[in-house]
Design a protein around this motif. Structure first.
Motif, short mmCIF file in Angstrom:
data_model
loop_
_atom_site.label_atom_id
_atom_site.label_comp_id
_atom_site.label_asym_id
_atom_site.label_seq_id
_atom_site.Cartn_x
_atom_site.Cartn_y
_atom_site.Cartn_z
N TYR A 40 0.84 -1.20 0.00
CA TYR A 40 0.00 0.00 0.00
C TYR A 40 0.87 1.24 0.00
O TYR A 40 2.07 1.20 0.35
CB TYR A 40 -0.95 0.02 1.20
N ASP B 247 -4.12 0.43 -2.22
CA ASP B 247 -3.80 -0.78 -1.48
C ASP B 247 -4.03 -1.99 -2.38
O ASP B 247 -4.88 -1.96 -3.28
CB ASP B 247 -4.68 -0.89 -0.23
N SER C 247 -5.50 -4.53 -1.52
CA SER C 247 -6.93 -4.80 -1.30
C SER C 247 -7.72 -3.51 -1.50
O SER C 247 -7.52 -2.55 -0.75
CB SER C 247 -7.16 -5.33 0.11
N PRO C 248 -8.61 -3.45 -2.48
CA PRO C 248 -9.36 -2.19 -2.71
C PRO C 248 -10.19 -1.79 -1.50
O PRO C 248 -10.49 -0.60 -1.31
CB PRO C 248 -10.23 -2.53 -3.92
N ASN C 249 -10.56 -2.74 -0.66
CA ASN C 249 -11.38 -2.42 0.51
C ASN C 249 -10.61 -1.61 1.55
O ASN C 249 -11.21 -0.97 2.41
CB ASN C 249 -11.90 -3.70 1.16
N ARG C 250 -9.28 -1.65 1.49
CA ARG C 250 -8.46 -0.91 2.45
C ARG C 250 -8.10 0.49 1.97
O ARG C 250 -7.58 1.30 2.73
CB ARG C 250 -7.18 -1.68 2.77
N THR C 251 -8.34 0.78 0.70
CA THR C 251 -8.09 2.12 0.20
C THR C 251 -8.99 3.12 0.93
O THR C 251 -10.19 2.90 1.07
CB THR C 251 -8.36 2.19 -1.32
N THR D 230 -8.53 3.88 4.12
CA THR D 230 -8.52 3.58 5.55
C THR D 230 -7.21 4.07 6.17
O THR D 230 -6.30 4.53 5.48
CB THR D 230 -8.67 2.07 5.81
#
Length: 270
Positions: free
Chosen positions: A206, A226, A228-232, A234
């Motif tokens: 990231y 990131d 993982s797109p879900n962590r972008t 955060t």
């Protein structure tokens, strides 16, 4: 906590003392900035009676307490007879072994704010703790300490993990670390569905910006991109220590269910 908050609105001394007996240690100590210092249940009851005489019709609303070990804190609002807010504050509690309140230290108003060492503008030069972070760091180890007392390498990195983290003087951070023993793909740059699904299990990557709270001893990575797109979008909060060329990051909660602590150790690249 509910009975203690309610006691401040009970005018009848017998009823008030009955509430305090349930929640307040016999030798409990209360203090606030007025300044008020009350030692013992009787003294606290008198402080409450004096408060009621000085503030007729006023009453408190108290938050649900936040608690760990035998310490607790709660915020409160003082409302006037018409329901308007008079003031607010926070109480810090020490609890006795029997669950009663042993000590309260009260504060009025909002807590003092912390100004980040790294200003919001990415072009601002690093200062203080941020300046010590600036540079390139090579991964040494990533270790999980489990709640059962055992320890193991971070599953994403493994025992022979490799990686780097870079902090720039203008406030950017990039990190990439992974398992150096992960299996090679059968076809270069064309992973199968199974191979692609294993990527997040063996790699952390990231980039974003960072800010440092020197007083709190932590750095926050504000993730802009990131693996993982879900962590972008955060934040990753890490407590840190720097000793010579060794940087140790301690991941802040929440952690995986069985993990007590995650420690990531880095060595400065020179």
């Amino acid at each position: 906590m509910t009975d203690y908050c309610a006691a401040w609105s009970v005018a009848d001394r017998v009823a008030r003392d009955r509430l305090l007996a349930r929640v307040w240690a016999a030798d409990g100590v209360y203090s606030d900035p007025t300044p008020t210092l009350a030692k013992g249940r009787v003294a606290l009851s008198k402080v409450i009676a004096d408060f009621q005489r000085q503030n007729p019709g006023a009453h408190f609303q108290c938050s649900t307490p936040q608690r760990h070990h035998r310490a607790m804190r709660a915020t409160w609002i003082l409302l006037g007879p018409d329901g308007s807010q008079v003031t607010h504050g926070v109480d810090i509690y020490d609890m006795a072994r029997d669950g009663r309140i042993q000590r309260i230290v009260g504060f009025f108003g909002a807590p003092p704010s912390v100004t980040p060492v790294v200003p919001a503008k990415a072009s601002a030069p690093a200062q203080g703790g941020a300046a010590r972070l600036v540079g390139t760091w090579r991964l040494v180890s990533a270790t999980e300490r489990m709640k059962d007392g055992t320890a193991r390498p971070d599953p994403n990195v493994g025992a022979l993990g490799r990686g780097y983290i870079v902090y720039t003087a203008t406030g950017q951070v990039c990190a990439m670390l992974g398992n150096s023993e992960r299996a090679r793909w059968a076809v270069l740059d064309q992973p199968s569905a199974a191979e692609a699904s294993a990527i997040p299990e063996n790699l952390i990557a990231y980039c974003g910006t960072y800010s440092v709270d020197e007083a709190g001893g932590f750095v926050v990575h504000h993730v802009e991109i990131d693996l993982s797109p879900n962590r972008t979008g955060t934040d990753r909060k890490r407590f840190f220590t720097i000793t010579g060329d060794r940087l140790v990051l301690f991941a802040a909660p929440p952690l995986p269910e069985r993990v007590q602590a995650l420690t990531i150790t880095w060595e400065r690249v020179r």
